[in-house]
Scaffold this motif. Structure first.
Motif, PDB file in Angstrom:
ATOM      1  N   VAL A  43       0.857  -1.186   0.000  1.00 36.16           N
ATOM      2  CA  VAL A  43       0.000   0.000   0.000  1.00 36.16           C
ATOM      3  C   VAL A  43       0.891   1.232   0.000  1.00 36.16           C
ATOM      4  CG1 VAL A  43      -1.761   1.278   1.276  1.00 36.16           C
ATOM      5  CG2 VAL A  43      -1.824  -1.225   1.235  1.00 36.16           C
ATOM      6  N   TYR A  44       0.582   2.209  -0.877  1.00 37.47           N
ATOM      7  CA  TYR A  44       1.453   3.362  -1.078  1.00 37.47           C
ATOM      8  C   TYR A  44       0.653   4.657  -0.964  1.00 37.47           C
ATOM      9  CZ  TYR A  44       4.383  -0.339  -2.947  1.00 37.47           C
ATOM     10  OH  TYR A  44       5.092  -1.493  -3.094  1.00 37.47           O
ATOM     11  N   PRO A  45       0.825   5.429   0.127  1.00 40.18           N
ATOM     12  CA  PRO A  45       0.126   6.713   0.253  1.00 40.18           C
ATOM     13  C   PRO A  45       0.497   7.649  -0.896  1.00 40.18           C
ATOM     14  CG  PRO A  45       1.098   6.041   2.353  1.00 40.18           C
ATOM     15  CD  PRO A  45       1.642   5.115   1.308  1.00 40.18           C
ATOM     16  N   TYR A  56       4.926  11.735  -4.206  1.00 42.87           N
ATOM     17  CA  TYR A  56       4.750  10.414  -4.807  1.00 42.87           C
ATOM     18  C   TYR A  56       3.858  10.491  -6.042  1.00 42.87           C
ATOM     19  CZ  TYR A  56       4.707   5.342  -4.873  1.00 42.87           C
ATOM     20  OH  TYR A  56       4.903   4.033  -5.227  1.00 42.87           O
ATOM     21  N   ALA A  57       2.875  11.394  -6.013  1.00 45.24           N
ATOM     22  CA  ALA A  57       2.008  11.567  -7.179  1.00 45.24           C
ATOM     23  C   ALA A  57       2.808  12.032  -8.383  1.00 45.24           C
ATOM     24  CB  ALA A  57       0.897  12.568  -6.850  1.00 45.24           C
ATOM     25  N   ALA A  58       3.711  13.004  -8.174  1.00 44.99           N
ATOM     26  CA  ALA A  58       4.527  13.519  -9.274  1.00 44.99           C
ATOM     27  C   ALA A  58       5.440  12.442  -9.839  1.00 44.99           C
ATOM     28  CB  ALA A  58       5.354  14.712  -8.796  1.00 44.99           C
ATOM     29  N   LYS A  59       5.903  11.552  -8.987  1.00 40.54           N
ATOM     30  CA  LYS A  59       6.827  10.504  -9.409  1.00 40.54           C
ATOM     31  C   LYS A  59       6.110   9.381 -10.147  1.00 40.54           C
ATOM     32  CE  LYS A  59       9.907   6.987  -7.429  1.00 40.54           C
ATOM     33  NZ  LYS A  59      10.478   6.449  -6.161  1.00 40.54           N
ATOM     34  N   CYS A  60       4.874   9.107  -9.768  1.00 36.66           N
ATOM     35  CA  CYS A  60       4.241   7.861 -10.213  1.00 36.66           C
ATOM     36  C   CYS A  60       3.041   8.040 -11.132  1.00 36.66           C
ATOM     37  CB  CYS A  60       3.839   7.028  -8.997  1.00 36.66           C
ATOM     38  SG  CYS A  60       5.171   5.996  -8.361  1.00 36.66           S
ATOM     39  N   GLY A  61       2.760   9.243 -11.598  1.00 41.91           N
ATOM     40  CA  GLY A  61       1.709   9.390 -12.591  1.00 41.91           C
ATOM     41  C   GLY A  61       0.327   9.630 -12.035  1.00 41.91           C
TER      42      GLY A  61
END
Length: 216
Positions: free
Chosen positions: A60-62, A67-72
């Motif tokens: 599970v990844y908050p 993290y949003a910028a890194k992962c799309g």
């Protein structure tokens, strides 16, 4: 191998502290768009700003801003409709991707409608309604499929080579000033760039405002 496309919305019972959910509330809307998956949450229902977590078989990844910028992913408030929107690229990090045609998303949504945390498990499968347009990426010309080689065999070999020898891959950022040197993918990753290989595409992702970028 072709995969059939289907749409599904599944609710999994989740427990968060003492609160639990037994339905998807009317204030949550999910939709497959042309190039991304969208979850809209009514802020009048959710109380404080909702929290999203991406879920896959590894954990599970908050979804924080970084993290949003890194992962799309992108998370933003739409003032006109008083909704909070999560948009997930079809090539986001934790998407279950079947040949770039069938893409399944799993998220936890944590809300506090009455001061208590409630967790909803949201799942949906999307099939992009539009065909993917070609993309060009600067790679060595000898990476192209050799004459006489079956595409499926070449794709499998190419993916094995990518997974076993990414340290030998390099990327060069084109800038106005001369003398820019290529860097390894591992170095690029430490600078905030992400590279992924799907069944049909080499995916490059970066956040806005990186030092190698410029505005016109």
């Amino acid at each position: 191998m072709a995969f059939g496309c289907y749409l599904s919305v599944t609710l999994l019972l989740s427990v968060w502290t003492t609160a639990k959910c037994d339905h998807i509330p009317n204030g949550v809307h999910m939709e497959c768009r042309d190039r991304y998956f969208m979850i809209a949450v009514d802020l009048s229902y959710s109380g404080n700003e909702p929290v999203f977590e991406a879920v896959d078989e590894t954990g599970v990844y908050p979804i924080t801003k970084e993290y949003a910028a890194k992962c799309g992913y992108s998370v933003s408030v739409v003032p006109a409709s008083e909704h909070l929107e999560l948009r997930a690229s079809y090539f986001s990090c934790h998407t279950d991707n079947k040949e770039d045609e069938v893409l399944t998303f799993s998220f936890n949504l944590i809300v506090t409608p009455k001061g208590k945390d409630v967790t909803y498990a949201l799942n949906k499968t999307c099939c992009p309604p539009l065909p993917w347009s070609p993309r060009e990426v600067s790679v060595r010309s000898d990476v192209a499929c050799p004459t006489g080689t079956k595409k499926d065999d070449w794709d499998a070999s190419f993916k094995r080579a990518y997974s076993s020898a990414t340290s030998a891959w390099q990327v060069m950022f084109q800038r106005a000033q001369p003398g820019v040197l290529p860097i390894s993918l591992n170095t690029a990753k430490t600078h905030g760039y992400t590279f992924d290989l799907t069944d049909g595409r080499l995916v490059f992702r970066t956040r806005y405002g990186q030092p190698e970028s410029y505005r016109t």
